[in-house]
Design a protein around this motif. Structure first.
Motif, PDB file in Angstrom:
ATOM      1  N   GLY A  38       1.125  -1.189   0.089  1.00 37.54           N
ATOM      2  CA  GLY A  38       0.093   0.096   0.284  1.00 37.54           C
ATOM      3  C   GLY A  38       0.899   0.779   0.107  1.00 37.54           C
ATOM      4  N   ARG A  39       1.954   1.258   0.927  1.00 41.47           N
ATOM      5  CA  ARG A  39       2.654   2.751   0.994  1.00 41.47           C
ATOM      6  C   ARG A  39       3.565   2.730  -0.296  1.00 41.47           C
ATOM      7  NH1 ARG A  39       6.738   2.239   5.656  1.00 41.47           N
ATOM      8  NH2 ARG A  39       7.554   4.118   4.693  1.00 41.47           N
ATOM      9  N   THR A  66       1.086   3.932  -2.621  1.00 40.10           N
ATOM     10  CA  THR A  66       0.611   5.257  -2.598  1.00 40.10           C
ATOM     11  C   THR A  66       2.007   6.481  -3.010  1.00 40.10           C
ATOM     12  OG1 THR A  66      -0.086   4.918  -0.801  1.00 40.10           O
ATOM     13  CG2 THR A  66       0.455   7.599  -0.786  1.00 40.10           C
ATOM     14  N   LYS A  74       2.269   6.768  -7.050  1.00 38.03           N
ATOM     15  CA  LYS A  74       1.318   8.002  -7.178  1.00 38.03           C
ATOM     16  C   LYS A  74       1.963   9.332  -7.284  1.00 38.03           C
ATOM     17  CE  LYS A  74      -2.413   6.255  -5.329  1.00 38.03           C
ATOM     18  NZ  LYS A  74      -3.611   5.777  -4.478  1.00 38.03           N
ATOM     19  N   GLY A  75       2.333   9.466  -6.399  1.00 37.19           N
ATOM     20  CA  GLY A  75       3.505  10.362  -6.237  1.00 37.19           C
ATOM     21  C   GLY A  75       4.556  10.430  -6.453  1.00 37.19           C
ATOM     22  N   GLU A 109      -4.197   3.353 -11.928  1.00 39.53           N
ATOM     23  CA  GLU A 109      -4.131   3.374 -10.629  1.00 39.53           C
ATOM     24  C   GLU A 109      -6.254   2.608  -9.933  1.00 39.53           C
ATOM     25  OE1 GLU A 109      -5.675   7.133  -7.138  1.00 39.53           O
ATOM     26  OE2 GLU A 109      -4.670   7.050  -9.642  1.00 39.53           O
TER      27      GLU A 109
END
Length: 149
Positions: free
Chosen positions: A61-62, A65, A68-69, A78
């Motif tokens: 999950g991290r 994230t 996506k950054g 996504e």
């Protein structure tokens, strides 16, 4: 009729697809950092090692994230990666508990195999997409390094 051994093998193959996806996302993040910081032109082993250590400590999950950054993902991609995260979590957190006593019957094992096949397909396709993205970034880095005297 699926045997327990076949079921356990399918679970392992599905877990492999989940790990391939997770590893590929980490590789993609590391490549994007290398491109951003120019490590492909002027290596910085210390900073690259620190970046890799951070990636290795991250959950899937991290990693999503963080990706996506760093990388613009369209909503379809996504959603695809978010679905793969859910599939991985279903596999690794309570899979056998949810299927409970199904393992004891032929019909139950067939249902478990069908669930594993769906999870595997989801994870495998997400890995293939992430792998293609990593290949593209790697090619950009190679071309960029080739232009630098």
């Amino acid at each position: 009729m699926a045997t327990r051994e076949e079921l356990y093998a399918k679970f392992g193959i599905t877990a492999e697809a989940a790990q391939l996806f997770e590893t590929e996302l980490g590789t993609l993040i590391l490549c994007s950092q290398a491109l951003e910081h120019g490590w492909h032109l002027a290596p910085d082993g210390e900073k690259a090692r620190a970046a890799l250590d951070e990636i290795d400590r991250s959950t899937l999950g991290r990693l999503l994230t963080a990706l996506k950054g760093r990388v613009a993902l369209d909503s379809g991609l996504e959603d695809r990666f978010a679905s793969a995260l859910k599939a991985r979590n279903r596999l690794n957190h309570g899979f056998y508990e949810r299927h409970n006593f199904k393992i004891q019957t032929n019909e139950g094992r067939e249902a478990i195999i069908a669930d594993l096949e769906a999870l595997h397909e989801e994870l495998f396709q997400a890995w293939r997409i992430a792998s293609a993205m990593t290949s593209l970034v790697s090619e950009i880095m190679r071309e960029d390094a080739g232009r630098t005297p």
